[in-house]
Design an enzyme around this catalytic site. Sequence first.
Site, PDB file in Angstrom:
ATOM      1  N   ASN A 166      45.504  46.135  35.236  1.00 53.23           N
ATOM      2  CA  ASN A 166      46.352  45.572  36.294  1.00 53.23           C
ATOM      3  C   ASN A 166      46.781  44.118  36.049  1.00 53.23           C
ATOM      4  O   ASN A 166      47.845  43.712  36.491  1.00 53.23           O
ATOM      5  CB  ASN A 166      45.731  45.765  37.682  1.00 53.23           C
ATOM      6  CG  ASN A 166      44.382  45.108  37.830  1.00 53.23           C
ATOM      7  OD1 ASN A 166      43.768  44.718  36.841  1.00 53.23           O
ATOM      8  ND2 ASN A 166      43.915  44.992  39.054  1.00 53.23           N
ATOM      9  N   LYS A 189      37.883  45.031  24.353  1.00 46.34           N
ATOM     10  CA  LYS A 189      38.505  46.356  24.444  1.00 46.34           C
ATOM     11  C   LYS A 189      39.392  46.370  25.686  1.00 46.34           C
ATOM     12  O   LYS A 189      38.907  46.478  26.807  1.00 46.34           O
ATOM     13  CB  LYS A 189      37.448  47.467  24.559  1.00 46.34           C
ATOM     14  CG  LYS A 189      38.094  48.839  24.400  1.00 46.34           C
ATOM     15  CD  LYS A 189      37.530  49.916  25.279  1.00 46.34           C
ATOM     16  CE  LYS A 189      37.983  49.918  26.694  1.00 46.34           C
ATOM     17  NZ  LYS A 189      39.414  50.188  26.947  1.00 46.34           N
ATOM     18  N   PRO A 190      40.708  46.232  25.483  1.00 48.66           N
ATOM     19  CA  PRO A 190      41.601  46.224  26.640  1.00 48.66           C
ATOM     20  C   PRO A 190      41.828  47.640  27.166  1.00 48.66           C
ATOM     21  O   PRO A 190      41.454  48.618  26.510  1.00 48.66           O
ATOM     22  CB  PRO A 190      42.893  45.645  26.071  1.00 48.66           C
ATOM     23  CG  PRO A 190      42.869  46.002  24.621  1.00 48.66           C
ATOM     24  CD  PRO A 190      41.421  46.084  24.202  1.00 48.66           C
ATOM     25  N   ALA A 191      42.455  47.752  28.334  1.00 52.89           N
ATOM     26  CA  ALA A 191      42.762  49.067  28.900  1.00 52.89           C
ATOM     27  C   ALA A 191      43.734  49.816  27.995  1.00 52.89           C
ATOM     28  O   ALA A 191      44.636  49.214  27.406  1.00 52.89           O
ATOM     29  CB  ALA A 191      43.366  48.899  30.285  1.00 52.89           C
ATOM     30  N   SER A 244      36.663  49.508  37.675  1.00 50.74           N
ATOM     31  CA  SER A 244      36.229  50.208  38.888  1.00 50.74           C
ATOM     32  C   SER A 244      34.713  50.142  39.054  1.00 50.74           C
ATOM     33  O   SER A 244      33.964  50.008  38.076  1.00 50.74           O
ATOM     34  CB  SER A 244      36.677  51.662  38.816  1.00 50.74           C
ATOM     35  OG  SER A 244      36.094  52.268  37.689  1.00 50.74           O
ATOM     36  N   GLU A 265      32.985  42.576  37.363  1.00 48.74           N
ATOM     37  CA  GLU A 265      34.041  42.318  38.354  1.00 48.74           C
ATOM     38  C   GLU A 265      34.585  43.682  38.747  1.00 48.74           C
ATOM     39  O   GLU A 265      35.390  44.277  38.022  1.00 48.74           O
ATOM     40  CB  GLU A 265      35.147  41.452  37.730  1.00 48.74           C
ATOM     41  CG  GLU A 265      34.690  40.062  37.311  1.00 48.74           C
ATOM     42  CD  GLU A 265      34.512  39.119  38.499  1.00 48.74           C
ATOM     43  OE1 GLU A 265      34.952  39.442  39.614  1.00 48.74           O
ATOM     44  OE2 GLU A 265      33.899  38.052  38.296  1.00 48.74           O
ATOM     45  N   ARG A 293      51.526  41.873  46.045  1.00 49.62           N
ATOM     46  CA  ARG A 293      51.385  41.305  44.710  1.00 49.62           C
ATOM     47  C   ARG A 293      50.899  42.409  43.772  1.00 49.62           C
ATOM     48  O   ARG A 293      49.986  43.177  44.123  1.00 49.62           O
ATOM     49  CB  ARG A 293      50.362  40.167  44.732  1.00 49.62           C
ATOM     50  CG  ARG A 293      50.379  39.318  43.480  1.00 49.62           C
ATOM     51  CD  ARG A 293      49.611  38.041  43.722  1.00 49.62           C
ATOM     52  NE  ARG A 293      48.271  38.357  44.179  1.00 49.62           N
ATOM     53  CZ  ARG A 293      47.186  38.335  43.408  1.00 49.62           C
ATOM     54  NH1 ARG A 293      47.274  37.984  42.156  1.00 49.62           N
ATOM     55  NH2 ARG A 293      46.015  38.644  43.901  1.00 49.62           N
ATOM     56  N   CYS A 299      42.498  43.982  42.699  1.00 49.35           N
ATOM     57  CA  CYS A 299      41.182  44.180  43.305  1.00 49.35           C
ATOM     58  C   CYS A 299      41.041  43.389  44.591  1.00 49.35           C
ATOM     59  O   CYS A 299      40.307  43.784  45.485  1.00 49.35           O
ATOM     60  CB  CYS A 299      40.107  43.763  42.317  1.00 49.35           C
ATOM     61  SG  CYS A 299      40.384  42.098  41.713  1.00 49.35           S
ATOM     62  N   GLU A 396      39.564  51.897  48.342  1.00 48.24           N
ATOM     63  CA  GLU A 396      40.474  50.997  47.637  1.00 48.24           C
ATOM     64  C   GLU A 396      41.776  51.758  47.372  1.00 48.24           C
ATOM     65  O   GLU A 396      41.763  52.767  46.656  1.00 48.24           O
ATOM     66  CB  GLU A 396      39.823  50.562  46.320  1.00 48.24           C
ATOM     67  CG  GLU A 396      40.602  49.480  45.612  1.00 48.24           C
ATOM     68  CD  GLU A 396      39.891  48.979  44.351  1.00 48.24           C
ATOM     69  OE1 GLU A 396      39.220  49.770  43.678  1.00 48.24           O
ATOM     70  OE2 GLU A 396      40.030  47.778  44.045  1.00 48.24           O
ATOM     71  N   GLU A 473      33.810  34.535  37.771  1.00 46.03           N
ATOM     72  CA  GLU A 473      34.733  34.102  36.719  1.00 46.03           C
ATOM     73  C   GLU A 473      35.604  32.987  37.275  1.00 46.03           C
ATOM     74  O   GLU A 473      36.063  33.070  38.410  1.00 46.03           O
ATOM     75  CB  GLU A 473      35.601  35.280  36.258  1.00 46.03           C
ATOM     76  CG  GLU A 473      34.779  36.301  35.491  1.00 46.03           C
ATOM     77  CD  GLU A 473      35.610  37.407  34.857  1.00 46.03           C
ATOM     78  OE1 GLU A 473      36.660  37.774  35.420  1.00 46.03           O
ATOM     79  OE2 GLU A 473      35.192  37.890  33.796  1.00 46.03           O
TER      80      GLU A 473
HETATM   81  P1  NAP Z   1      38.566  51.527  35.123  1.00 40.77           P
HETATM   82  O1  NAP Z   1      39.057  52.910  35.088  1.00 40.77           O
HETATM   83  O2  NAP Z   1      37.173  51.293  35.550  1.00 40.77           O
HETATM   84  O3  NAP Z   1      38.820  50.942  33.671  1.00 40.77           O
HETATM   85  C1  NAP Z   1      38.551  49.600  33.354  1.00 40.77           C
HETATM   86  C2  NAP Z   1      38.274  49.490  31.872  1.00 40.77           C
HETATM   87  O4  NAP Z   1      37.109  50.244  31.569  1.00 40.77           O
HETATM   88  C3  NAP Z   1      39.378  50.048  30.987  1.00 40.77           C
HETATM   89  O5  NAP Z   1      39.453  49.272  29.817  1.00 40.77           O
HETATM   90  C4  NAP Z   1      38.857  51.440  30.671  1.00 40.77           C
HETATM   91  O6  NAP Z   1      39.358  51.987  29.482  1.00 40.77           O
HETATM   92  C5  NAP Z   1      37.388  51.149  30.527  1.00 40.77           C
HETATM   93  N1  NAP Z   1      36.530  52.328  30.662  1.00 40.77           N
HETATM   94  C6  NAP Z   1      36.710  53.420  31.436  1.00 40.77           C
HETATM   95  N2  NAP Z   1      35.676  54.269  31.274  1.00 40.77           N
HETATM   96  C7  NAP Z   1      34.837  53.706  30.373  1.00 40.77           C
HETATM   97  C8  NAP Z   1      33.595  54.084  29.788  1.00 40.77           C
HETATM   98  N3  NAP Z   1      32.989  55.227  30.102  1.00 40.77           N
HETATM   99  N4  NAP Z   1      33.011  53.251  28.898  1.00 40.77           N
HETATM  100  C9  NAP Z   1      33.584  52.078  28.563  1.00 40.77           C
HETATM  101  N5  NAP Z   1      34.770  51.662  29.086  1.00 40.77           N
HETATM  102  C10 NAP Z   1      35.375  52.462  29.989  1.00 40.77           C
HETATM  103  O7  NAP Z   1      39.462  50.611  36.076  1.00 40.77           O
HETATM  104  P2  NAP Z   1      41.031  50.461  36.071  1.00 40.77           P
HETATM  105  O8  NAP Z   1      41.619  51.650  36.720  1.00 40.77           O
HETATM  106  O9  NAP Z   1      41.524  50.079  34.711  1.00 40.77           O
HETATM  107  O10 NAP Z   1      41.202  49.163  36.983  1.00 40.77           O
HETATM  108  C11 NAP Z   1      41.244  49.226  38.339  1.00 40.77           C
HETATM  109  C12 NAP Z   1      39.903  48.819  38.934  1.00 40.77           C
HETATM  110  O11 NAP Z   1      39.546  47.518  38.457  1.00 40.77           O
HETATM  111  C13 NAP Z   1      39.966  48.688  40.440  1.00 40.77           C
HETATM  112  O12 NAP Z   1      38.821  49.266  41.009  1.00 40.77           O
HETATM  113  C14 NAP Z   1      39.978  47.172  40.657  1.00 40.77           C
HETATM  114  O13 NAP Z   1      39.460  46.784  41.901  1.00 40.77           O
HETATM  115  C15 NAP Z   1      39.131  46.703  39.543  1.00 40.77           C
HETATM  116  N6  NAP Z   1      39.401  45.281  39.261  1.00 40.77           N
HETATM  117  C16 NAP Z   1      38.478  44.365  39.640  1.00 40.77           C
HETATM  118  C17 NAP Z   1      38.722  43.016  39.435  1.00 40.77           C
HETATM  119  C18 NAP Z   1      37.726  41.981  39.853  1.00 40.77           C
HETATM  120  O14 NAP Z   1      37.876  40.841  39.440  1.00 40.77           O
HETATM  121  N7  NAP Z   1      36.727  42.298  40.644  1.00 40.77           N
HETATM  122  C19 NAP Z   1      39.914  42.606  38.828  1.00 40.77           C
HETATM  123  C20 NAP Z   1      40.843  43.569  38.457  1.00 40.77           C
HETATM  124  C21 NAP Z   1      40.562  44.914  38.680  1.00 40.77           C
HETATM  125  P3  NAP Z   1      40.624  52.999  29.549  1.00 40.77           P
HETATM  126  O15 NAP Z   1      41.771  52.141  29.833  1.00 40.77           O
HETATM  127  O16 NAP Z   1      40.650  53.623  28.225  1.00 40.77           O
HETATM  128  O17 NAP Z   1      40.327  53.980  30.654  1.00 40.77           O
END
Ligand code: NAP
Length: 495
Positions: A166, A189-191, A244, A265, A293, A299, A396, A473
Amino acid sequence: MTEQHRHAEVTARALAIAPTELFVDGAWRPAADGATLDIANPATGAVLATIASAGPDDARAALDAAASARDDWARTPARTRSELLRAAFERVHELGEEFAALMTLEMGKPLTDARAEVTYGAEFLRWYAEEAVRINGRYAASPEGNLRLLTVRRPVGPCLFITPWNFPLAMATRKIAPALAAGCTVVLKPAALTPLTSLALARVLEAVGVPAGVVNVVPTASAGAVTDPLLADRRLRKLSFTGSTAVGRSLLRTSADNVLRTSMELGGCAPFIVFEDADLDLAVENAVRTKMRNIGQACNAANSFHVQRGVVEAFTDRLTERLGSLPIGNGLDVGVEVGPLVSEDARADVDTLVRDAVAAGARVATGGAVPEGPGSFYPPTVLADVPADAAILGREIFGPVAPVTSFDTEEEVLARANASEVGLAGYLHTGDMARVLRFAERLEVGLLGVNSPAISNAAAPFGGVKHSGLGREGGPEGIEEYLETVYVGLTDPFA
Ligand code: NAP
């Protein structure tokens, strides 16, 4: 020039700053097994680029590089580390328009949001350039007078960073900048949906002279297969994850075996609370900004709107009018304020939440239907009269949907907000300073915005409580995540 030509030109310039290979030990290279990953534009569905997709061998090579570079980087004078970060800050700004367009292309956010992220994301490089030279231990006498207590700060060692899609630039700089300032080396490792911005950032760090192995970037289509071996490797000393709560929990379990330091985070579910004594015009404008935004995909986005009964109707009407008139379209187009959601799956999730809320008794005041045509667009949506126990208020949403519900008393709304499993951000609109302080002491969140829409800042500690995560952070707190404290006990020099 036609709109089509302009898009083609902007796209070509943006893609030119993003390499398509892995960045390991200071070199750009394909994946060891030749695997690739397509990156698509969510506004059109078109493939933007095909990049190398790392496998476990590439990830191990990246950690080899981070481990070999560890001691030299830790011993590099803080002033040198600082100046490299500062040079990266300047370079990201020089390439600001390209970075912004790259994020719009791979993630969908409108250019105005993307430009704001360039400013915010780059600021971590500048802030931690300034912090790098202020890492200090302390010297004290023991209370008994028989010892001298010396504390020494050391970098924690090689770090693994896993970032979400995001905020492709800011989520990377928020980790890389304090880590480099502290003297740590990094594997990022980026998304899988948005790796191009991270690759462009790696090129900037390379260009300004960050030594080989200090930062390594390994995008992949198979996240777990790449990160699990690293988490089990004794050379890795820290994991910092943004994403997540579900994935964060699982990574915490895996990290336990290697007793890794972790920063998490995780997800949020921010309540946006408006009291009758608030400035209603300001509350509506701030509601638009905190909801929209990043098209609601933040998040700390306002998730549920709790409005005191006397003003709920006026608030809902004004919010409906504002959200219902926002221009929707390709984020590259001038004036667009609502781009597509990041993927078809993301849109389907949002639509399901809206349908469930309507089935539970909510009324659609605007939006609420998937539009025809290409791209994963979803219109800004206001749900009125949402029952206080509707599931959407506690989930969420990650999309442009504003469910509005009412409350009568401060106690009631506090209890409702604190019932959440997560606690990242909260937003409070009131004219009563004593109430502000009561919320600061009682609302279970890590960040509280008061009569204000945009509270993220590189100089402030960002992070959540409860299942929203561990650690902070940004700000002076952010660098602490990358430092160990070693205590040296010395005998009384006067004994
Ligand atoms: P996500 O599905 O949890 O993925 C985040 C990252 O983790 C991605 O790089 C993803 O790779 C990786 N990942 C997924 N499964 C994994 C596994 N089993 N082992 C290692 N890495 C793994 O979250 P998202 O959908 O990208 O982002 C949205 C979430 O992030 C929301 O819940 C949001 O609230 C949260 N967020 C929190 C903050 C904060 O500061 N608190 C800031 C921004 C976002 P892939 O891309 O390959 O799936």
